[in-house]
Design a protein around this motif. Structure first.
Motif, PDB file in Angstrom:
ATOM      1  N   ALA A 113       0.834  -1.201   0.000  1.00  0.00           N
ATOM      2  CA  ALA A 113       0.000   0.000   0.000  1.00  0.00           C
ATOM      3  C   ALA A 113       0.870   1.253   0.000  1.00  0.00           C
ATOM      4  N   GLY A 114       1.954   1.227   0.787  1.00  0.00           N
ATOM      5  CA  GLY A 114       2.849   2.376   0.823  1.00  0.00           C
ATOM      6  C   GLY A 114       3.507   2.645  -0.511  1.00  0.00           C
ATOM      7  N   ARG A 115       3.774   1.568  -1.273  1.00  0.00           N
ATOM      8  CA  ARG A 115       4.414   1.741  -2.580  1.00  0.00           C
ATOM      9  C   ARG A 115       3.430   2.216  -3.641  1.00  0.00           C
ATOM     10  N   ARG A 116       2.188   1.763  -3.564  1.00  0.00           N
ATOM     11  CA  ARG A 116       1.251   1.986  -4.676  1.00  0.00           C
ATOM     12  C   ARG A 116       0.286   3.148  -4.475  1.00  0.00           C
ATOM     13  N   ILE A 117      -0.080   3.428  -3.227  1.00  0.00           N
ATOM     14  CA  ILE A 117      -1.094   4.446  -2.991  1.00  0.00           C
ATOM     15  C   ILE A 117      -0.459   5.831  -2.943  1.00  0.00           C
ATOM     16  N   GLY A 118      -1.064   6.774  -3.637  1.00  0.00           N
ATOM     17  CA  GLY A 118      -0.568   8.148  -3.617  1.00  0.00           C
ATOM     18  C   GLY A 118       0.538   8.413  -4.603  1.00  0.00           C
ATOM     19  N   SER A 119       0.596   7.643  -5.702  1.00  0.00           N
ATOM     20  CA  SER A 119       1.647   7.850  -6.697  1.00  0.00           C
ATOM     21  C   SER A 119       1.469   9.174  -7.436  1.00  0.00           C
ATOM     22  N   THR A 120       0.234   9.706  -7.436  1.00  0.00           N
ATOM     23  CA  THR A 120      -0.037  11.013  -8.049  1.00  0.00           C
ATOM     24  C   THR A 120      -0.950  11.800  -7.100  1.00  0.00           C
ATOM     25  N   LEU A 121      -1.250  13.024  -7.483  1.00  0.00           N
ATOM     26  CA  LEU A 121      -2.190  13.844  -6.722  1.00  0.00           C
ATOM     27  C   LEU A 121      -3.576  13.854  -7.361  1.00  0.00           C
ATOM     28  N   ASP A 122      -3.803  12.928  -8.279  1.00  0.00           N
ATOM     29  CA  ASP A 122      -5.123  12.790  -8.873  1.00  0.00           C
ATOM     30  C   ASP A 122      -6.024  12.016  -7.921  1.00  0.00           C
ATOM     31  N   LEU A 123      -7.157  12.609  -7.557  1.00  0.00           N
ATOM     32  CA  LEU A 123      -8.010  12.037  -6.519  1.00  0.00           C
ATOM     33  C   LEU A 123      -8.602  10.694  -6.935  1.00  0.00           C
ATOM     34  N   HIS A 124      -9.096  10.596  -8.154  1.00  0.00           N
ATOM     35  CA  HIS A 124      -9.697   9.343  -8.599  1.00  0.00           C
ATOM     36  C   HIS A 124      -8.657   8.228  -8.709  1.00  0.00           C
ATOM     37  N   ARG A 125      -7.478   8.584  -9.180  1.00  0.00           N
ATOM     38  CA  ARG A 125      -6.434   7.557  -9.287  1.00  0.00           C
ATOM     39  C   ARG A 125      -6.001   7.080  -7.906  1.00  0.00           C
ATOM     40  N   THR A 126      -5.912   8.009  -6.956  1.00  0.00           N
ATOM     41  CA  THR A 126      -5.559   7.615  -5.593  1.00  0.00           C
ATOM     42  C   THR A 126      -6.590   6.651  -5.030  1.00  0.00           C
ATOM     43  N   ALA A 127      -7.879   6.952  -5.235  1.00  0.00           N
ATOM     44  CA  ALA A 127      -8.938   6.070  -4.750  1.00  0.00           C
ATOM     45  C   ALA A 127      -8.859   4.707  -5.411  1.00  0.00           C
ATOM     46  N   ALA A 128      -8.597   4.689  -6.722  1.00  0.00           N
ATOM     47  CA  ALA A 128      -8.486   3.417  -7.431  1.00  0.00           C
ATOM     48  C   ALA A 128      -7.291   2.605  -6.926  1.00  0.00           C
ATOM     49  N   GLU A 129      -6.217   3.289  -6.554  1.00  0.00           N
ATOM     50  CA  GLU A 129      -5.050   2.575  -6.021  1.00  0.00           C
ATOM     51  C   GLU A 129      -5.371   1.917  -4.682  1.00  0.00           C
ATOM     52  N   ILE A 130      -6.193   2.566  -3.872  1.00  0.00           N
ATOM     53  CA  ILE A 130      -6.553   2.005  -2.567  1.00  0.00           C
ATOM     54  C   ILE A 130      -7.310   0.688  -2.742  1.00  0.00           C
ATOM     55  N   VAL A 131      -8.359   0.693  -3.576  1.00  0.00           N
ATOM     56  CA  VAL A 131      -9.127  -0.541  -3.753  1.00  0.00           C
ATOM     57  C   VAL A 131      -8.320  -1.566  -4.539  1.00  0.00           C
ATOM     58  N   GLY A 132      -7.407  -1.101  -5.392  1.00  0.00           N
ATOM     59  CA  GLY A 132      -6.566  -2.035  -6.137  1.00  0.00           C
ATOM     60  C   GLY A 132      -5.640  -2.834  -5.243  1.00  0.00           C
ATOM     61  N   VAL A 133      -5.187  -2.222  -4.148  1.00  0.00           N
ATOM     62  CA  VAL A 133      -4.314  -2.920  -3.203  1.00  0.00           C
ATOM     63  C   VAL A 133      -5.097  -3.916  -2.349  1.00  0.00           C
ATOM     64  N   THR A 134      -6.315  -3.583  -1.996  1.00  0.00           N
ATOM     65  CA  THR A 134      -7.058  -4.382  -1.006  1.00  0.00           C
ATOM     66  C   THR A 134      -7.920  -5.484  -1.607  1.00  0.00           C
ATOM     67  N   VAL A 135      -8.288  -5.378  -2.873  1.00  0.00           N
ATOM     68  CA  VAL A 135      -9.151  -6.389  -3.513  1.00  0.00           C
ATOM     69  C   VAL A 135      -8.311  -7.125  -4.560  1.00  0.00           C
TER      70      VAL A 135
END
Length: 535
Positions: A104-126
């Protein structure tokens, strides 16, 4: 994670890590009794552990939690006035999930785009942590940038927008159609989601608590939703404010969420909330800067008789910059042209641009010579942010003779595209950028006179059109000169469009301003070629 307790179990201090174990903010945990926070199953062993630590003897052992256990140590601590406190240290129950947290630390927050950040969160957990996941952010944050409420505020309906969703299914597109991204939902106060937002605490529930508005919103396509029998609504809290919540669910056949899972979810949500908060702050600042820049940009540019003017502004793909230009009508059909670039991006650059553009318009409109305009602008720039400076070029032209007076404050030199098919630098004096000199030793801006040859096009521009990581400024100016020659047309608007097309690789990295001036000859139509197009 460490919690400071009185011998009877009252929490006197705890960090955010320990607070996430309790499912509530640290401010809400202080003053509460630890057995009530951890659950009744831990009450007996915890009382014995505190009693032993209060006598000066450390205690090591395991506390029972609902659905799991917690390895803890209780150590006595001497406090003022002869009091004894107990420091309870717990190994994170999500220790087995460290690999997931690292990812999660590596993948979440790679950009400041809000939708991409949200997609990274669910991408790590599911599907590693849950069979489905979704991120919801308060609509008030997104619609008008209002600050999020403080954690633990009054409850009520939760108005949120779905930013990302993921299902571990063979046909995830079906679920995406039923739960579209950017849908705005109002959850009533009695739903788990509204309680999660209102209390800033995690809410665990089953399929029987899924709101009817979701469970029955469609027909057969949603039959599988009720197979998700273990669900978590986890608040996204950053800087003491609730931003929204994450939802995780597991289907029948997979173990329901246990204490270690809820602690892991809280830790994931805490890290995700920081990234979401950063993205929200960036979004708000970018929208503010863009709105400020849009209101301060000149609207229609009117050329005097005898001149044709075309101008283009191409915003960068990310942060708003400080590029600006203006065309100021003067008596006797003369015209002042000012172009500048405030260093940096965002609200600070846009605000500085606005102040300098308005000041330049006023000064030039007062018929001050270009050198005096820059001298006074430098004084104004000295009063701006300490780290703020700008480049600027000011020119006054008489279309009747095409004679120009000009002065420059560190701005890239204009280019002159001649009728014969060549281009060269237009004579320009060198001067310090605005705002960088010592107020006790103001700069002296030199002013030169020059004539624009018949049929020639004079090009003003900002550094976004000539600077890049691939080449230096001199090479960029040479490319611009070639583009001006190659794009020469009877229509100055077509020339401007041609230049931007040939230099399209410059776009997206920095704001670009381009302003072209050409004589139409005596008696030329006023206002010709004044189109302003955004790329």
């Amino acid at each position: 994670m460490t919690v400071l307790l009185t011998p009877d179990g009252e929490v006197t201090a705890c960090g955010d890590g320990a607070a996430r174990l309790f499912g509530c903010p640290a401010s809400a945990a202080v003053g509460a009794r630890l057995p009530e926070l951890l659950g009744a199953a831990s009450a007996g062993p915890l009382e014995a552990a505190l009693k032993q630590a209060a006598t000066g003897r450390p205690w090591r052992g395991t506390l029972a939690l609902a659905g799991g256990t917690l390895e803890v140590s209780c150590d006595p601590m001497a406090a003022g006035s002869g009091r004894t406190l107990v420091a309870l240290t717990a190994a994170p129950p999500w220790a087995a999930g460290l690999e997931l947290l690292n990812e999660a630390g590596r993948r979440i927050g790679s950009t400041l785009d809000l939708h991409r950040t949200a997609a990274e969160i669910v991408g790590v957990t599911v599907p590693r942590f849950a069979d489905a996941g979704a991120i919801y952010v308060l609509e008030s944050l997104l619609a008008d940038g209002r600050p999020a409420p403080h954690a633990g505020g009054a409850g009520g309906a939760a108005v949120v927008r779905r930013l990302a969703i993921a299902f571990a299914e063979d046909d995830p597109s079906r679920w995406a159609r039923e739960f579209p991204v950017n849908e705005v939902i109002v959850y009533p106060p009695d739903t788990p989601y509204a309680r999660c937002v209102g209390t800033a605490r995690m809410v665990e529930f089953g399929s029987d608590a899924i709101p009817d508005a979701i469970a029955h919103r469609t027909g057969p396509a949603m039959d599988g939703l009720l197979d998700h029998v273990s669900l978590l609504a986890v608040p996204l809290v950053a800087r003491g404010r609730v931003l929204g919540f994450a939802v995780f669910s597991r289907k029948r056949g997979r173990p329901p969420f246990a204490a270690a899972d809820t602690a892991l979810a809280a830790e994931l949500a805490s890290r995700a909330a920081t990234c979401v908060d950063n993205a929200c702050l960036y979004r708000r600042e970018h929208r503010t800067a863009a709105a400020l820049q849009a209101t301060l940009k000149p609207g229609r540019v009117t050329a005097p008789a005898g001149l044709e003017i075309a101008h283009r502004y191409v915003p960068a793909g990310g942060d708003v910059g400080g590029d600006w230009y203006d065309v100021v009508p003067l008596p006797d059909d003369r015209v002042a042209i000012v172009i500048g670039d405030s260093v940096g991006h965002g609200v600070t650059a846009a605000a500085a641009m606005g102040q300098l553009r308005i000041a330049a318009h006023t000064l030039a409109g007062s018929e001050l010579p270009p050198a005096e305009v820059l001298t006074r602008l430098d004084t104004i720039a000295q009063g701006l942010d300490a780290a703020q400076f700008a480049t600027c070029l000011c020119l006054v032209c008489d279309p009747a003779t095409m004679r120009c007076e000009l002065a420059c404050a560190g701005h890239p030199p204009p280019l002159l595209a001649l009728a014969g098919g060549t281009a060269r630098h237009f004579a320009v004096p060198h001067g310090l950028p605005l705002g960088v000199s010592d107020p006790a030793h103001p700069p002296e801006y030199e002013q030169l006179s020059a004539v624009i040859p018949a049929g020639a096009t004079l090009a003003f521009y900002t550094d976004g059109l000539v600077e890049s990581r691939m080449r230096n400024v001199d090479e960029g100016i040479a490319r611009l000169a070639s583009a001006l020659v190659a794009s020469r047309s009877e229509s100055l608007d077509a020339t401007a469009d041609g230049v931007l097309a040939l230099l399209s690789d410059q776009q997206g990295h920095d704001d670009i301003a381009l302003l072209l001036v050409r004589a139409t000859g005596p008696g030329g139509a006023a206002g010709g070629g004044t189109g302003d197009r955004a790329g």
